[in-house]
Design an enzyme around this catalytic site. Sequence first.
Site, PDB file in Angstrom:
ATOM      1  N   LYS A  26       0.835  -1.200   0.000  1.00 43.67           N
ATOM      2  CA  LYS A  26       0.000   0.000   0.000  1.00 43.67           C
ATOM      3  C   LYS A  26       0.870   1.250   0.000  1.00 43.67           C
ATOM      4  CE  LYS A  26      -3.753  -0.307   2.243  1.00 43.67           C
ATOM      5  NZ  LYS A  26      -4.713  -0.501   3.350  1.00 43.67           N
ATOM      6  N   ARG A  96      -3.669   3.011   8.424  1.00 47.00           N
ATOM      7  CA  ARG A  96      -3.950   1.737   7.758  1.00 47.00           C
ATOM      8  C   ARG A  96      -2.706   0.863   7.724  1.00 47.00           C
ATOM      9  NH1 ARG A  96      -8.479   2.576   3.871  1.00 47.00           N
ATOM     10  NH2 ARG A  96      -9.021   4.784   3.858  1.00 47.00           N
ATOM     11  N   GLY A 105      -8.430  -7.342   4.272  1.00 43.46           N
ATOM     12  CA  GLY A 105      -9.289  -7.479   5.433  1.00 43.46           C
ATOM     13  C   GLY A 105      -8.654  -8.132   6.635  1.00 43.46           C
ATOM     14  N   MET A 107      -5.872  -7.201   8.400  1.00 36.77           N
ATOM     15  CA  MET A 107      -5.282  -6.337   9.423  1.00 36.77           C
ATOM     16  C   MET A 107      -6.151  -5.094   9.599  1.00 36.77           C
ATOM     17  SD  MET A 107      -1.231  -6.875   8.761  1.00 36.77           S
ATOM     18  CE  MET A 107      -1.359  -6.616   7.006  1.00 36.77           C
ATOM     19  N   ARG A 352      -3.494  -1.724  -6.089  1.00 35.83           N
ATOM     20  CA  ARG A 352      -2.681  -2.936  -5.948  1.00 35.83           C
ATOM     21  C   ARG A 352      -3.119  -3.903  -7.039  1.00 35.83           C
ATOM     22  NH1 ARG A 352      -5.633  -4.661  -0.273  1.00 35.83           N
ATOM     23  NH2 ARG A 352      -7.721  -4.904  -1.118  1.00 35.83           N
ATOM     24  N   HIS A 468     -16.060  -8.130   1.859  1.00 40.50           N
ATOM     25  CA  HIS A 468     -15.015  -9.022   2.384  1.00 40.50           C
ATOM     26  C   HIS A 468     -15.205 -10.434   1.862  1.00 40.50           C
ATOM     27  CE1 HIS A 468     -13.480 -11.908   5.411  1.00 40.50           C
ATOM     28  NE2 HIS A 468     -12.430 -11.114   5.392  1.00 40.50           N
ATOM     29  N   ARG A 630       5.876 -48.867 -10.426  1.00 37.57           N
ATOM     30  CA  ARG A 630       6.541 -49.240  -9.174  1.00 37.57           C
ATOM     31  C   ARG A 630       6.089 -50.634  -8.762  1.00 37.57           C
ATOM     32  NH1 ARG A 630       5.343 -45.664  -3.973  1.00 37.57           N
ATOM     33  NH2 ARG A 630       3.410 -46.870  -3.986  1.00 37.57           N
ATOM     34  N   GLU A 758      14.193 -42.956  -1.711  1.00 39.92           N
ATOM     35  CA  GLU A 758      13.301 -42.505  -0.644  1.00 39.92           C
ATOM     36  C   GLU A 758      13.886 -42.756   0.742  1.00 39.92           C
ATOM     37  OE1 GLU A 758       9.608 -44.734  -1.152  1.00 39.92           O
ATOM     38  OE2 GLU A 758      10.713 -46.256  -2.266  1.00 39.92           O
ATOM     39  N   SER A 777      13.938 -41.999  -9.364  1.00 40.80           N
ATOM     40  CA  SER A 777      12.727 -41.217  -9.115  1.00 40.80           C
ATOM     41  C   SER A 777      12.682 -40.947  -7.618  1.00 40.80           C
ATOM     42  CB  SER A 777      11.488 -41.988  -9.559  1.00 40.80           C
ATOM     43  OG  SER A 777      10.324 -41.215  -9.309  1.00 40.80           O
ATOM     44  N   GLY A 779      11.173 -40.385  -4.355  1.00 42.21           N
ATOM     45  CA  GLY A 779       9.882 -40.540  -3.668  1.00 42.21           C
ATOM     46  C   GLY A 779       9.854 -39.596  -2.487  1.00 42.21           C
ATOM     47  N   THR A 780       9.484 -38.360  -2.728  1.00 42.82           N
ATOM     48  CA  THR A 780       9.679 -37.309  -1.727  1.00 42.82           C
ATOM     49  C   THR A 780       8.758 -37.446  -0.518  1.00 42.82           C
ATOM     50  OG1 THR A 780       8.258 -35.881  -3.077  1.00 42.82           O
ATOM     51  CG2 THR A 780      10.643 -35.629  -3.318  1.00 42.82           C
ATOM     52  N   ASN A 781       7.658 -38.186  -0.640  1.00 40.96           N
ATOM     53  CA  ASN A 781       6.821 -38.408   0.545  1.00 40.96           C
ATOM     54  C   ASN A 781       7.607 -39.177   1.607  1.00 40.96           C
ATOM     55  OD1 ASN A 781       4.805 -37.213  -0.957  1.00 40.96           O
ATOM     56  ND2 ASN A 781       3.765 -39.129  -1.438  1.00 40.96           N
ATOM     57  N   CYS A 844       8.301 -38.098  -7.826  1.00 37.44           N
ATOM     58  CA  CYS A 844       6.954 -38.646  -8.004  1.00 37.44           C
ATOM     59  C   CYS A 844       6.115 -38.564  -6.729  1.00 37.44           C
ATOM     60  CB  CYS A 844       7.022 -40.098  -8.489  1.00 37.44           C
ATOM     61  SG  CYS A 844       7.875 -41.191  -7.336  1.00 37.44           S
ATOM     62  N   TYR A 864      12.113 -34.489 -14.944  1.00 36.69           N
ATOM     63  CA  TYR A 864      10.649 -34.443 -14.963  1.00 36.69           C
ATOM     64  C   TYR A 864      10.104 -34.404 -13.546  1.00 36.69           C
ATOM     65  CZ  TYR A 864      10.571 -39.435 -13.746  1.00 36.69           C
ATOM     66  OH  TYR A 864      10.732 -40.642 -13.104  1.00 36.69           O
TER      67      TYR A 864
END
Length: 895
Positions: A26, A96, A105, A107, A352, A468, A630, A758, A777, A779-781, A844, A864
């Site tokens: 702002k 403000r 809305g 703050m 904005r 709002h 897999r 993993e 690959s 396995g990020t989980n 993946c 990928y």
Amino acid sequence: MTRYVYRFGGGITDGEAGNKNLLGGKGANLAEMASIGLPVPPGFTISTEMCARYYAEGESFPDSLREEVAQGLAHIEAITGKRFGDAADPLLVSVRSGARVSMPGMMDTVLNLGLNDDTVQGLAAVSDDPRFAWDSYRRFIQMYSDVVLGLDHGRFEEALEIAKEDKGVHLDTELEADDWRRLTGEYKSLVEELWGRPFPQDVHEQLWGAVGAVFGSWHSDRAKTYRRLNAILHDWGTAVNVQAMVFGNMGDTSATGVAFTRNPSTGERAYYGEYLINAQGEDVVAGIRTPQYLTRSAREAAGAKAASMEESMPDVFAELARVFDQLEAHYRDMLDIEFSVERGNLFMHQTRSGKRTAKAALRIAVDMAAEGLITEEEAVLRVDPSALDQLLHPTLDPSAPRNVIAKGLPASPGAASGAAVFDADTAEKRAGLGERVILVRVETSPEDIHGMHAAQGILTARGGMTSHAAVVARGMGRPCVSGSSAVSIDYKLRLMRVGGVEVREGETITIDGSTGEVMLGAVPTVQPELVGDFGTLMLWADKVRRLRVRTNAETPLDCRTAREFGAEGIGLCRTEHMFFDAARISAVRQMILAENEAGRRTALAKLLPEQRGDFVEIFRIMAGLPVTIRLLDPPLHEFLPHSEEEFAEVAAAAGVPVETLRRRANELHEFNPMLGHRGCRLGITYPEIYEMQARAIFEAAALVAGEGGEAPIPEIMVPLVATRAELTIIKALIDAAAEAVFGEQGRRLDYLVGTMIELPRAALRAADIAQDAEFFSFGTNDLTQTTLGVSRDDAARFLSHYVEKGIFERDPFVSIDEEGVGELIALAATRGRAARPGLKLGICGEHGGDPTSIAFCEKTGLDYVSASPYRVPIARLAAAQAALRHRQASEALGL
């Protein structure tokens, strides 16, 4: 000495649009508008750096700031010719917030600051309008008591309603000067009752109280929730903007409004907004009065009677239209604007980048590129990839019957069905239990943010298109119908009434945010058609992205959906999902519970044709594209029978006693199965399982290749590998199965064998593993779980606190933990490619559809990402943006 106050207006501008980190959005844009000659009331901005210092020093202000603020006030006084606290001709100011990114809305704001028992008399005299002066004073007391003193806002609203009832009127504008004077006295009595002290009369005490309250609102619950939902860092802080007041409540030649330079719902190039005559800005956004339309065409389209601003104030509207065009050309974006008209003179309070729906974002980006305002690459960068989710899900079936019970304003497009609930806490609680809910309120407030996020859609009885509810719903991608005046809500009885119809809490309603309709019951949906602007932007995105985008899919429906969304193959086909099919679970259980290899092979022989059939369908849909499959990964206990009936069914099919099966099930019990007998460990101990799966894959691939189309490209992925030795053993098994099938079929096919990275050990020993693996690959989980030692299934109980306290910047199961998990990925990529140049790399896990994680993959040089079908377009756009930003960063460094 550090400077904290920056002036704007009157030909003096200490900041500009590029100072958003320091001045907030702002403050930076006020300075920018003033610098290009727009009518901006003079003021000054207290920087975000002061916000950080304010909290660091126990919520106190240094003397140096007080000196700078005094100079800022002198700047405003010199331009306006008024003095702060002068009883004869007082300067009034607004205070403000203004964070570096828009948080609509969330703050606090205080208007009309500087009024007291003396200055109100001076304001009445100099304006020659006692009604206006006393209306402004009562507004100030009400707002200051709420925002700064923390008093019960409802008590003041109740007093106002009683005053209108006593007068026999419905609207605030129907009250006169003496009514406002009496109400002001009541408000002051309320303050003394609730606060224990008289309302502050010292204008400087008022100002510092308001500045502290605005800084304090950065840590309000609603602001914290909004930041968490929108991945905004908690340590950024907010700026404070102090600005000379302009009064939209000085009679019929005055007004206030909120506008967008283009339609934020559809993206149409048409002025869009609302205004109120004889009002102040909070009246529009708070939904206290239903505002009027900005343009004549919008009023006619809505069938509204009240005159538009274009009709009632044609000269001011024409000036406003010129400002719109000037701002769009200057910022090269669709803008959200707040303005006031004081006795026929236009003033700008804010501009904005406008919040917009995904549909609008696409159209605006494509149209602006066509108009020459921005380039195609800039258009690609203008659309938030996550917002595309709004476009990728069903809408109401136009041919389905619908029982319309009410109509309101189409405030945010899309449609949703769910149980009606009447407060934000209930919405969050029921949604947390898996229920779809519609939040129904008279009007929403910033305190409802958590319930709005939990709900499928929002319905309000009051408020306009820029209320709002409307603004926040559009930003969240939630359907919203606002200002449905026929809806009467009884919070005590937990129901809403529309004419003779009652809807109790928990009963299903449907809202259509594109038409404003409210319907009883659920309405069927249809799949979206992604053409036009979507197709154009995706084409531009695909031209610049480097990362390929695959999908996580194992059913024909998911595979087809992903291909329609532009998937370039499958990055993760989870074979265990196929095993849970009701028609084959009994054979799976026989295999698991068998006491010896012969028994397992008998059961596996029943599964082979089923698995082959699964892969045939997938290969046909993904013809010519890589398909990463897999091998069986989860612990065997997940497939075991639980009920007496299930044990009896398996026993009968296997021809063994139930007690034998129970004993075998007990033998398979594990205390920590996710780190137990799963993944490649199954293939090591029960190689016949992976043999069957490999044979099914190769037989299916050969069959599809023989049909004359493009040959499938199977990529067989071995899960949970920790050592090269594990992969060496299983790769030999897979290669043997391939040779056997190729010999039987008289046909050879290309295929790859790789592994899922993993486990931290696998990442560290990537160079060894790459001797056998033709692709990695990530396995990020599971890699996140095993690196952090945190269970994804249990983390929800505490991870939000970690994010709030800054321990993690984001939830590591949503966006990759770059410092820990990310470093392992980068290390594995480097070591793997050093051992095997050209090693194919991808991810993946769920992170494959997260834009922040995709940017990390681009930076790390992966080939990928793989995402769920409905997130494929999100990944395509995010990959393009990551490539563009990476290129821009490289060019900036001269690389």
